[in-house]
Design a protein around this motif. Sequence first.
Motif, mmCIF file in Angstrom:
data_model
loop_
_atom_site.group_PDB
_atom_site.id
_atom_site.type_symbol
_atom_site.label_atom_id
_atom_site.label_comp_id
_atom_site.label_asym_id
_atom_site.label_seq_id
_atom_site.Cartn_x
_atom_site.Cartn_y
_atom_site.Cartn_z
ATOM 1 N N GLU A 163 0.843 -1.200 0.000
ATOM 2 C CA GLU A 163 0.000 0.000 0.000
ATOM 3 C C GLU A 163 0.872 1.242 0.000
ATOM 4 O OE1 GLU A 163 -3.720 0.568 2.183
ATOM 5 O OE2 GLU A 163 -3.314 -1.355 3.139
ATOM 6 N N PRO A 164 0.422 2.331 -0.651
ATOM 7 C CA PRO A 164 1.229 3.557 -0.665
ATOM 8 C C PRO A 164 1.189 4.258 0.696
ATOM 9 C CG PRO A 164 -0.879 3.934 -1.745
ATOM 10 C CD PRO A 164 -0.810 2.463 -1.447
ATOM 11 N N PRO A 165 2.316 4.755 1.184
ATOM 12 C CA PRO A 165 2.319 5.474 2.461
ATOM 13 C C PRO A 165 1.773 6.892 2.301
ATOM 14 C CG PRO A 165 4.528 5.434 1.545
ATOM 15 C CD PRO A 165 3.665 4.628 0.618
ATOM 16 N N THR A 166 1.112 7.375 3.357
ATOM 17 C CA THR A 166 0.625 8.770 3.358
ATOM 18 C C THR A 166 1.251 9.470 4.570
ATOM 19 O OG1 THR A 166 -1.390 8.114 4.557
ATOM 20 C CG2 THR A 166 -1.517 8.187 2.163
ATOM 21 N N MET A 167 0.466 10.162 5.377
ATOM 22 C CA MET A 167 1.003 10.902 6.511
ATOM 23 C C MET A 167 1.726 9.988 7.487
ATOM 24 S SD MET A 167 -2.240 13.409 7.349
ATOM 25 C CE MET A 167 -3.387 12.041 7.460
ATOM 26 N N LYS A 168 2.978 10.334 7.808
ATOM 27 C CA LYS A 168 3.819 9.571 8.733
ATOM 28 C C LYS A 168 3.930 8.093 8.346
ATOM 29 C CE LYS A 168 4.148 12.118 13.024
ATOM 30 N NZ LYS A 168 4.098 12.023 14.494
ATOM 31 N N GLY A 169 3.785 7.820 7.046
ATOM 32 C CA GLY A 169 3.936 6.455 6.559
ATOM 33 C C GLY A 169 2.706 5.586 6.685
ATOM 34 N N TYR A 170 1.603 6.123 7.238
ATOM 35 C CA TYR A 170 0.392 5.307 7.389
ATOM 36 C C TYR A 170 -0.287 5.109 6.034
ATOM 37 C CZ TYR A 170 0.630 5.926 12.454
ATOM 38 O OH TYR A 170 1.017 5.893 13.768
ATOM 39 N N PRO A 171 -0.717 3.879 5.709
ATOM 40 C CA PRO A 171 -1.456 3.644 4.458
ATOM 41 C C PRO A 171 -2.884 4.173 4.590
ATOM 42 C CG PRO A 171 -1.338 1.622 5.717
ATOM 43 C CD PRO A 171 -0.504 2.631 6.464
ATOM 44 N N PRO A 172 -3.530 4.508 3.480
ATOM 45 C CA PRO A 172 -4.898 5.056 3.555
ATOM 46 C C PRO A 172 -5.889 4.114 4.234
ATOM 47 C CG PRO A 172 -3.982 5.307 1.353
ATOM 48 C CD PRO A 172 -3.029 4.455 2.103
ATOM 49 N N SER A 173 -5.689 2.800 4.111
ATOM 50 C CA SER A 173 -6.671 1.844 4.630
ATOM 51 C C SER A 173 -6.780 1.871 6.145
ATOM 52 C CB SER A 173 -6.319 0.421 4.180
ATOM 53 O OG SER A 173 -5.064 0.033 4.715
ATOM 54 N N ILE A 174 -5.717 2.286 6.858
ATOM 55 C CA ILE A 174 -5.737 2.213 8.317
ATOM 56 C C ILE A 174 -6.758 3.180 8.897
ATOM 57 C CG2 ILE A 174 -3.919 3.914 8.751
ATOM 58 C CD1 ILE A 174 -4.580 0.634 10.678
ATOM 59 N N PHE A 175 -7.005 4.316 8.229
ATOM 60 C CA PHE A 175 -7.944 5.302 8.763
ATOM 61 C C PHE A 175 -9.393 4.838 8.608
ATOM 62 C CE2 PHE A 175 -4.106 7.688 7.482
ATOM 63 C CZ PHE A 175 -3.713 8.115 8.744
ATOM 64 N N ASP A 196 -0.746 14.658 15.595
ATOM 65 C CA ASP A 196 -0.417 13.374 14.989
ATOM 66 C C ASP A 196 -1.638 12.854 14.221
ATOM 67 O OD1 ASP A 196 1.531 10.828 15.262
ATOM 68 O OD2 ASP A 196 -0.549 10.173 15.434
ATOM 69 N N PRO A 197 -1.459 12.228 13.046
ATOM 70 C CA PRO A 197 -2.627 11.787 12.254
ATOM 71 C C PRO A 197 -3.541 10.810 12.984
ATOM 72 C CG PRO A 197 -0.553 10.963 11.323
ATOM 73 C CD PRO A 197 -0.205 12.007 12.320
ATOM 74 N N VAL A 198 -2.973 9.908 13.801
ATOM 75 C CA VAL A 198 -3.819 8.974 14.548
ATOM 76 C C VAL A 198 -4.597 9.714 15.626
ATOM 77 C CG1 VAL A 198 -3.831 6.946 16.046
ATOM 78 C CG2 VAL A 198 -2.309 7.023 14.074
ATOM 79 N N VAL A 199 -3.930 10.635 16.320
ATOM 80 C CA VAL A 199 -4.601 11.451 17.350
ATOM 81 C C VAL A 199 -5.756 12.215 16.729
ATOM 82 C CG1 VAL A 199 -4.313 13.399 18.938
ATOM 83 C CG2 VAL A 199 -2.527 11.661 18.776
ATOM 84 N N ASP A 200 -5.497 12.862 15.600
ATOM 85 C CA ASP A 200 -6.517 13.680 14.942
ATOM 86 C C ASP A 200 -7.667 12.829 14.430
ATOM 87 O OD1 ASP A 200 -6.943 16.433 14.511
ATOM 88 O OD2 ASP A 200 -6.646 16.168 12.356
ATOM 89 N N THR A 201 -7.362 11.658 13.867
ATOM 90 C CA THR A 201 -8.406 10.776 13.326
ATOM 91 C C THR A 201 -9.303 10.237 14.428
ATOM 92 O OG1 THR A 201 -6.997 10.117 11.467
ATOM 93 C CG2 THR A 201 -8.825 8.667 12.010
ATOM 94 N N VAL A 202 -8.704 9.706 15.491
ATOM 95 C CA VAL A 202 -9.486 9.138 16.586
ATOM 96 C C VAL A 202 -10.330 10.203 17.259
ATOM 97 C CG1 VAL A 202 -9.361 7.974 18.826
ATOM 98 C CG2 VAL A 202 -7.848 7.267 16.971
ATOM 99 N N ARG A 203 -9.769 11.389 17.460
ATOM 100 C CA ARG A 203 -10.511 12.486 18.097
ATOM 101 C C ARG A 203 -11.740 12.873 17.280
ATOM 102 N NH1 ARG A 203 -6.791 17.375 19.646
ATOM 103 N NH2 ARG A 203 -6.512 17.291 17.387
ATOM 104 N N GLY A 204 -11.647 12.752 15.949
ATOM 105 C CA GLY A 204 -12.785 13.078 15.101
ATOM 106 C C GLY A 204 -13.859 12.007 15.066
ATOM 107 N N ILE A 205 -13.515 10.768 15.456
ATOM 108 C CA ILE A 205 -14.472 9.658 15.409
ATOM 109 C C ILE A 205 -15.272 9.542 16.695
ATOM 110 C CG2 ILE A 205 -14.684 7.134 15.246
ATOM 111 C CD1 ILE A 205 -12.157 7.175 13.476
ATOM 112 N N ILE A 206 -14.602 9.712 17.842
ATOM 113 C CA ILE A 206 -15.207 9.389 19.135
ATOM 114 C C ILE A 206 -16.057 10.536 19.682
ATOM 115 C CG2 ILE A 206 -13.484 7.675 19.758
ATOM 116 C CD1 ILE A 206 -11.952 9.814 21.183
ATOM 117 N N ASP A 207 -16.634 10.304 20.872
ATOM 118 C CA ASP A 207 -17.613 11.235 21.451
ATOM 119 C C ASP A 207 -17.035 12.080 22.584
ATOM 120 O OD1 ASP A 207 -19.541 9.885 19.831
ATOM 121 O OD2 ASP A 207 -19.640 8.316 21.341
ATOM 122 N N GLY A 208 -15.758 12.360 22.524
ATOM 123 C CA GLY A 208 -15.138 13.175 23.559
ATOM 124 C C GLY A 208 -13.703 12.747 23.780
#
Length: 455
Positions: free
Chosen positions: A289-301, A334-346
């Motif tokens: 898979e192609p790497p994106t932000m900080k090497g994470y592949p698009p599928s992980i998000f 961090d992309p994981v921090v930002d992604t998780v914060r946008g998904i959850i309820d607080g």
Amino acid sequence: MSDSGSFQSPFPEDKLIETRTRIREILYKTDLYKYKGRVSKLQGLTVEATLPKLKIGDLCFIESMDGTPKAAEVVAFKGDTAQMLLLYDGTGIYQGSWVATTGAAITVPVGDFLLGRLISPLGEPMDGRPLDLSKAKYVNVDASPPDPLHRPIIKHKFSTGVRAVDALLTMGAGQRMGLFAGSGVGKSTMLGMIARNSEADVNVVALIGERGREVKEFMENSLGEEGMKRSVLVCATGDQPPLLRMKCLLTATAVCEYFRDQGKKVFLMTDTVTRCAMSGREVGLAIGEPPTMKGYPPSIFSWLQKVLERSGATEEGSITALYTVLMEGDDTNDPVVDTVRGIIDGHIFLKRKIAAQNRFPAIDVLDSVSRLFTEICDPEHMQAAAKMRELMAVYQDARDLIDVGAYEHGSNPKIDMSIRMMPEIDQFLRQSVKDLVNMDTTIASLKDMMGDVRF
């Protein structure tokens, strides 16, 4: 036997037709041949082989040199070649090793026998005792999230036993919260406090990528004997392959879903989602898979979105979730921090600066928020919490002046009030790991403390 000598069935004709139809269906679905393939390429933990009737998610076994089967999962296809990732090590696999498929996805046993136990992401016991599988139900670890239209609106509070959370960041039964912190700020300690003190019927803890020595420490020191009695631990230590670490969160969620469907109030704690995402990065890059932000592949998000959506309230029960997120270098962007914060309820932030002041749990109340706070709390509670937050914000803004002695008492009534109240607020937010607190008592103390505050 009839008069003419022909046989007459004692069963009605319609039943015979139905039976014949079922037999034909079974025979149609039955594989009369067992297909096997051979390994054509092995690179790291990635195995390539050509084998008919494979599909994504199938569990396969690869025969090693000494005949030991090595488990692998189909994760991608490259033309006619299937790409599989090993669930454990690939010792003994050679060019041309035989590969056989089970034709099914990975399943794990679930049931009440899991309470008080430590298991692997594949449902195997890790505490040296066998599992009683006589009444086990086997479930696919990769289930779909509940239908959004069948999710009840969250209206009831969920007691965590942590004063700062119950008073100012009140959670609802079925809410998903994030616990964001750098390393060594007290995430695991806080998880243990909640596991011991929460009102949940069952705690499920996913330990992903943990140091080996920390597993027993968490069981004995953080959870303790009482906490373990109503808990299930799913663990994949940092030395294990990335696919197995990814499965840890899926298996823990599947265990939660079983207990939720029994009508129980379940609390899911994950430590940490970041290490799970890092495992997904290794898996994605391994299959090209192609790497994106900080090497994470698009599928992980998209994968994170799906697995985090599986928790929540249903008509049967609820899964209240606290997902810890490790902030590398305390980076809030961090992309994981930002992604998780946008998904959850607080989100709840633990800050190193607060921990350095010896205030534990080191929760930064002003940077943290519960999105359901206004939906589940009464007006008096909300007003008292707003007053405490405002006092803390006023004191924080004026702290530099206060610390150097440049602030003159009487210059600003709000600052004067915050200076007078901060010692009491600080004491309220401090909590020992052994303190047992009641949610109703905590909220009553908050209202009483803020009752005379006037701006």
